[in-house]
Design a protein around this motif. Structure first.
Motif, PDB file in Angstrom:
ATOM      1  N   GLY A  86      -4.365   7.814   3.687  1.00 29.71           N
ATOM      2  CA  GLY A  86      -4.083   6.626   2.889  1.00 29.71           C
ATOM      3  C   GLY A  86      -5.023   5.493   3.228  1.00 29.71           C
ATOM      4  O   GLY A  86      -5.856   5.605   4.136  1.00 29.71           O
ATOM      5  N   HIS A  87      -4.892   4.399   2.497  1.00 27.75           N
ATOM      6  CA  HIS A  87      -5.758   3.236   2.674  1.00 27.75           C
ATOM      7  C   HIS A  87      -5.476   2.564   4.021  1.00 27.75           C
ATOM      8  O   HIS A  87      -4.369   2.635   4.539  1.00 27.75           O
ATOM      9  N   VAL A  88      -6.484   1.891   4.555  1.00 24.13           N
ATOM     10  CA  VAL A  88      -6.332   1.184   5.822  1.00 24.13           C
ATOM     11  C   VAL A  88      -5.217   0.130   5.705  1.00 24.13           C
ATOM     12  O   VAL A  88      -5.053  -0.490   4.660  1.00 24.13           O
ATOM     13  N   ASP A  89      -4.435  -0.008   6.762  1.00 23.42           N
ATOM     14  CA  ASP A  89      -3.338  -0.983   6.853  1.00 23.42           C
ATOM     15  C   ASP A  89      -2.131  -0.666   5.975  1.00 23.42           C
ATOM     16  O   ASP A  89      -1.225  -1.482   5.860  1.00 23.42           O
ATOM     17  N   HIS A  90      -2.106   0.494   5.358  1.00 23.16           N
ATOM     18  CA  HIS A  90      -0.943   0.825   4.532  1.00 23.16           C
ATOM     19  C   HIS A  90       0.196   1.425   5.365  1.00 23.16           C
ATOM     20  O   HIS A  90       1.275   1.657   4.861  1.00 23.16           O
ATOM     21  N   GLY A  91      -0.095   1.696   6.656  1.00 19.63           N
ATOM     22  CA  GLY A  91       1.000   2.075   7.563  1.00 19.63           C
ATOM     23  C   GLY A  91       0.953   3.497   8.108  1.00 19.63           C
ATOM     24  O   GLY A  91       1.977   4.024   8.539  1.00 19.63           O
ATOM     25  N   LYS A  92      -0.205   4.124   8.119  1.00 18.20           N
ATOM     26  CA  LYS A  92      -0.313   5.513   8.606  1.00 18.20           C
ATOM     27  C   LYS A  92       0.083   5.627  10.082  1.00 18.20           C
ATOM     28  O   LYS A  92       0.898   6.478  10.439  1.00 18.20           O
ATOM     29  N   THR A  93      -0.496   4.760  10.903  1.00 13.98           N
ATOM     30  CA  THR A  93      -0.225   4.824  12.340  1.00 13.98           C
ATOM     31  C   THR A  93       1.236   4.498  12.623  1.00 13.98           C
ATOM     32  O   THR A  93       1.893   5.160  13.428  1.00 13.98           O
ATOM     33  N   THR A  94       1.742   3.477  11.928  1.00 15.21           N
ATOM     34  CA  THR A  94       3.142   3.097  12.108  1.00 15.21           C
ATOM     35  C   THR A  94       4.051   4.265  11.741  1.00 15.21           C
ATOM     36  O   THR A  94       5.036   4.546  12.427  1.00 15.21           O
ATOM     37  N   LEU A  95       3.705   4.967  10.681  1.00 20.54           N
ATOM     38  CA  LEU A  95       4.522   6.108  10.255  1.00 20.54           C
ATOM     39  C   LEU A  95       4.489   7.227  11.305  1.00 20.54           C
ATOM     40  O   LEU A  95       5.534   7.782  11.668  1.00 20.54           O
ATOM     41  N   VAL A 185       5.814   6.019  -0.310  1.00 20.20           N
ATOM     42  CA  VAL A 185       5.629   4.634  -0.748  1.00 20.20           C
ATOM     43  C   VAL A 185       6.187   3.749   0.367  1.00 20.20           C
ATOM     44  O   VAL A 185       7.408   3.642   0.544  1.00 20.20           O
ATOM     45  N   ASN A 186       5.275   3.153   1.123  1.00 17.03           N
ATOM     46  CA  ASN A 186       5.659   2.458   2.366  1.00 17.03           C
ATOM     47  C   ASN A 186       5.881   0.954   2.158  1.00 17.03           C
ATOM     48  O   ASN A 186       5.571   0.418   1.108  1.00 17.03           O
ATOM     49  N   LYS A 187       6.410   0.330   3.185  1.00 21.50           N
ATOM     50  CA  LYS A 187       6.670  -1.121   3.229  1.00 21.50           C
ATOM     51  C   LYS A 187       7.692  -1.537   2.171  1.00 21.50           C
ATOM     52  O   LYS A 187       7.582  -2.618   1.579  1.00 21.50           O
ATOM     53  N   MET A 188       8.668  -0.650   1.951  1.00 22.06           N
ATOM     54  CA  MET A 188       9.701  -0.954   0.973  1.00 22.06           C
ATOM     55  C   MET A 188      10.571  -2.127   1.405  1.00 22.06           C
ATOM     56  O   MET A 188      11.302  -2.700   0.598  1.00 22.06           O
ATOM     57  N   ASP A 189      10.523  -2.445   2.714  1.00 23.44           N
ATOM     58  CA  ASP A 189      11.318  -3.580   3.215  1.00 23.44           C
ATOM     59  C   ASP A 189      10.736  -4.918   2.782  1.00 23.44           C
ATOM     60  O   ASP A 189      11.392  -5.953   2.862  1.00 23.44           O
ATOM     61  N   LYS A 190       9.526  -4.929   2.279  1.00 24.21           N
ATOM     62  CA  LYS A 190       8.874  -6.197   1.940  1.00 24.21           C
ATOM     63  C   LYS A 190       9.348  -6.750   0.604  1.00 24.21           C
ATOM     64  O   LYS A 190       9.595  -5.987  -0.342  1.00 24.21           O
ATOM     65  N   GLU A 191       9.398  -8.049   0.588  1.00 26.28           N
ATOM     66  CA  GLU A 191       9.805  -8.776  -0.619  1.00 26.28           C
ATOM     67  C   GLU A 191       8.975  -8.331  -1.836  1.00 26.28           C
ATOM     68  O   GLU A 191       9.490  -8.082  -2.910  1.00 26.28           O
ATOM     69  N   ILE A 221       9.736   4.603   1.662  1.00 20.92           N
ATOM     70  CA  ILE A 221      10.044   4.479   3.093  1.00 20.92           C
ATOM     71  C   ILE A 221       9.710   3.084   3.614  1.00 20.92           C
ATOM     72  O   ILE A 221       9.018   2.309   2.950  1.00 20.92           O
ATOM     73  N   SER A 222      10.227   2.806   4.812  1.00 23.62           N
ATOM     74  CA  SER A 222       9.712   1.681   5.582  1.00 23.62           C
ATOM     75  C   SER A 222       9.395   2.255   6.956  1.00 23.62           C
ATOM     76  O   SER A 222      10.301   2.541   7.733  1.00 23.62           O
ATOM     77  N   ALA A 223       8.125   2.450   7.195  1.00 24.31           N
ATOM     78  CA  ALA A 223       7.705   3.040   8.466  1.00 24.31           C
ATOM     79  C   ALA A 223       8.105   2.115   9.605  1.00 24.31           C
ATOM     80  O   ALA A 223       8.523   2.567  10.670  1.00 24.31           O
ATOM     81  N   LEU A 224       8.025   0.815   9.344  1.00 27.42           N
ATOM     82  CA  LEU A 224       8.317  -0.179  10.372  1.00 27.42           C
ATOM     83  C   LEU A 224       9.787  -0.131  10.779  1.00 27.42           C
ATOM     84  O   LEU A 224      10.122  -0.179  11.947  1.00 27.42           O
TER      85      LEU A 224
HETATM   86  P1  GDP Z   1      -2.901   2.086   9.100  1.00 24.57           P
HETATM   87  O1  GDP Z   1      -4.207   1.358   9.132  1.00 24.57           O
HETATM   88  O2  GDP Z   1      -2.681   2.761   7.787  1.00 24.57           O
HETATM   89  O3  GDP Z   1      -2.706   3.030  10.249  1.00 24.57           O
HETATM   90  O4  GDP Z   1      -1.763   0.977   9.175  1.00 24.57           O
HETATM   91  P2  GDP Z   1      -0.845   0.501  10.381  1.00 24.57           P
HETATM   92  O5  GDP Z   1       0.177   1.517  10.709  1.00 24.57           O
HETATM   93  O6  GDP Z   1      -1.717   0.053  11.490  1.00 24.57           O
HETATM   94  O7  GDP Z   1      -0.083  -0.719   9.746  1.00 24.57           O
HETATM   95  C1  GDP Z   1      -0.753  -1.883   9.298  1.00 24.57           C
HETATM   96  C2  GDP Z   1       0.173  -3.071   9.346  1.00 24.57           C
HETATM   97  O8  GDP Z   1       1.260  -2.875   8.450  1.00 24.57           O
HETATM   98  C3  GDP Z   1       0.807  -3.278  10.721  1.00 24.57           C
HETATM   99  O9  GDP Z   1       0.852  -4.653  10.980  1.00 24.57           O
HETATM  100  C4  GDP Z   1       2.192  -2.708  10.570  1.00 24.57           C
HETATM  101  O10 GDP Z   1       3.126  -3.313  11.425  1.00 24.57           O
HETATM  102  C5  GDP Z   1       2.506  -2.998   9.124  1.00 24.57           C
HETATM  103  N1  GDP Z   1       3.476  -2.047   8.554  1.00 24.57           N
HETATM  104  C6  GDP Z   1       3.394  -0.704   8.584  1.00 24.57           C
HETATM  105  N2  GDP Z   1       4.460  -0.157   7.975  1.00 24.57           N
HETATM  106  C7  GDP Z   1       5.233  -1.178   7.552  1.00 24.57           C
HETATM  107  C8  GDP Z   1       6.489  -1.265   6.856  1.00 24.57           C
HETATM  108  O11 GDP Z   1       7.112  -0.259   6.507  1.00 24.57           O
HETATM  109  N3  GDP Z   1       6.943  -2.521   6.579  1.00 24.57           N
HETATM  110  C9  GDP Z   1       6.283  -3.645   6.955  1.00 24.57           C
HETATM  111  N4  GDP Z   1       6.829  -4.808   6.641  1.00 24.57           N
HETATM  112  N5  GDP Z   1       5.122  -3.599   7.619  1.00 24.57           N
HETATM  113  C10 GDP Z   1       4.593  -2.389   7.915  1.00 24.57           C
END
Ligand code: GDP
Length: 478
Positions: A86-95, A185-191, A221-224
């Motif tokens: 996926g795209h950078v910062d979309h939450g891969k590592t967090t997931l 579909v990540n970051k579903m917790d966001k407004e 999902i919400s990986a966070l």
């Molecule tokens: P990667 O570059 O795809 O590996 O993305 P990261 O896992 O590093 O996440 C990028 C940013 O998005 C970090 O600041 C995470 O805390 C945030 N983030 C990831 N998943 C979620 C989520 O489900 N909800 C919210 N609100 N933030 C998230």
């Protein structure tokens, strides 16, 4: 020229019982020490895709020969191997972290998770293996080295950001590898989360949600917050059930290096993903261009294990040298052969470095077509604007010469990047730049990987060049 069943089995790296069974199905009753005539040998060898010449020669230094698919009673279900893209910062590592934290520690008291490049979790009593390096770059670099390890990809798309250039790139890479995609579909917790927009945008790239009558699984999902993780894992199991990933734990292990490094105290340390068979302590092993004997194995929980079955990642010590990620490994029956194969592979590698790689180039295209080696001409199209990329792609796809068709495996706006080159290397593709150029890294990579890059400013010139090459009339470029 005759061979006994046992001798033939050995040459084919098979169990004699399997050969006897095959013979039986072909109407020949045979015992293990029975001599087989030429016809029977050819018939059996043919079953394994091996051509009999004067004598049966299998190149024991070509590790791919040990990766033969098999069938039969020894096959059992194996865990799916999953990569997150996926795209950078979309939450891969967090997931990846979220899956590991919620799933690994529970029930595995005392285990301390260790980063060895891959880990396993259990969902509904079934295991799933995750590769710990997110992103399609690693995935494709491995594929360029001949390794096919990922069964399923999870495409992470942030619901508040939608489809981005690297999302599109990741889709192309997954499709080129013919790996099924599940969308998270990540970051579903966001407004600002807008999953419909993600669904809408992905339809343009051929990923149509089941809810909209398509075939792609979408999981919000919400990986966070760890929400939707269980559903995501269940969907992986569902895909695994349909695809029926199987392996034979009873054979010698074969697989791929996930990562490797030199450790001060322990020497060469490599994480191996067992893809078939069972890897055991003491096994004589060839890994890429190195060899050794498996001295110790540690799993993703930092525990010492004695064996590792299909789809299991383990950290292994005992190799004479440090292999590379993406290298294949095979277990052989004795250490002497392992050493012999390892050493001759190391020699071959030195020679190959001086020689040339056999990637497709427009000059060699016609030869490969004639020899039937090429069924599709894979192209990657990069252009300055979307309109040209589309127009060029559409026209190119209409070219067909002697049954060979043009296939656009990736098309996007922007400069030619390193990722484009690695996709081209992995998929034997030619890269076309329309009013764009390769960046510095891409240029270097293209040279190193011998990828053919063609730069143009006029559409009909591109079409002409490709068509001429396909017809075998292109003058060599010097
Ligand atoms: P990667 O570059 O795809 O590996 O993305 P990261 O896992 O590093 O996440 C990028 C940013 O998005 C970090 O600041 C995470 O805390 C945030 N983030 C990831 N998943 C979620 C989520 O489900 N909800 C919210 N609100 N933030 C998230």
């Amino acid at each position: 020229e005759s061979l006994t069943v046992a001798e033939l089995a050995k040459k084919l790296y098979r169990e004699p019982s399997e050969i006897i069974k095959k013979l039986f199905l072909l109407g020949v009753m045979a015992t293990i020490n029975q001599s087989l005539d030429k016809d029977a040998i050819e018939l059996i060898a043919g079953e394994y895709g091996v051509e009999v010449e004067e004598e049966i020669k299998i190149d024991i230094t070509d590790l791919e020969n040990y990766f033969v698919e098999e069938e039969g009673a020894n096959l059992v279900e194996r865990p799916a191997v999953v990569t997150i893209i996926g795209h950078v910062d979309h939450g891969k590592t967090t997931l990846l972290d979220s899956i590991r934290n919620t799933k690994v520690t529970s029930g595995e008291a005392g285990g301390i998770t260790q980063h060895i490049g891959a880990y396993q979790v259990v969902e509904k009593d079934k295991k799933i293996t995750f590769l710990d390096t997110p992103g399609h770059a690693a995935f494709t670099t491995m594929r360029a080295r001949g390794a096919r390890i990922t069964d399923i990809t999870i495409l992470v798309v942030a619901a508040d950001d939608g489809v981005k250039p690297q999302t599109v790139e990741a889709i192309s890479h997954a499709k080129a590898a013919e790996v099924p995609i599940i969308v998270a579909v990540n970051k579903m917790d966001k407004e600002a989360a807008n999953p419909e927009r993600v669904m809408q945008e992905l339809t343009e790239h051929g990923l149509v949600s089941e809810a909209w009558g398509g075939e792609t699984i979408f999981v919000p999902i919400s990986a966070l917050k760890g929400e939707g993780i269980d559903t995501l894992l269940e969907m992986i199991l569902l895909v695994a059930e349909v695809e029926e990933y199987k392996a034979n734990p009873k054979r010698n292990a074969v697989g791929t290096v996930i990562e490797a490094q030199l450790d001060k105290g322990r020497g060469s340390v490599a994480t191996l993903l067992v893809q078939n068979g069972t890897l055991k302590i003491g096994d004589p092993i060839v890994v890429g261009n190195t060899f050794g004997r498996v001295r110790a194995m540690v799993n993703d929980l930092g525990r010492r294990v004695k064996e590792a079955g299909p789809s299991t990642p383990v950290e292994v010590t005992g190799l004479s040298d440090v292999p590379q990620a993406g290298d294949r490994f095979v277990v052989l029956n004795d250490e002497k052969t392992a050493r012999q194969v390892g050493e001759s592979r190391a020699q071959q590698a030195v020679l190959a470095q001086r020689g040339e790689k056999s990637r497709v180039t427009l000059e060699t295209l016609f030869e490969q077509m004639k020899q039937g080696e090429l069924k599709d001409l894979n192209l990657i199209v990069k252009a300055d604007v979307q309109g040209s990329a589309e127009a060029l792609g559409a026209s190119l796809q209409k070219i067909e010469v002697e049954g060979v068709k043009v296939k656009i495996i990736h098309s996007a706006v922007g400069a030619i990047t390193e990722s484009d080159i690695s996709l081209a290397a992995a998929s034997n593709a030619i890269v076309i730049g329309f009013n764009v150029r390769p960046d510095v890294n891409a240029k270097r990579a293209a040279e190193a990987e011998s990828v053919d890059v063609r730069l143009h400013r006029i559409i009909y010139k591109v079409l002409e060049e490709i068509e001429t090459a396909m017809k075998g009339m292109l003058d060599p470029e010097f």
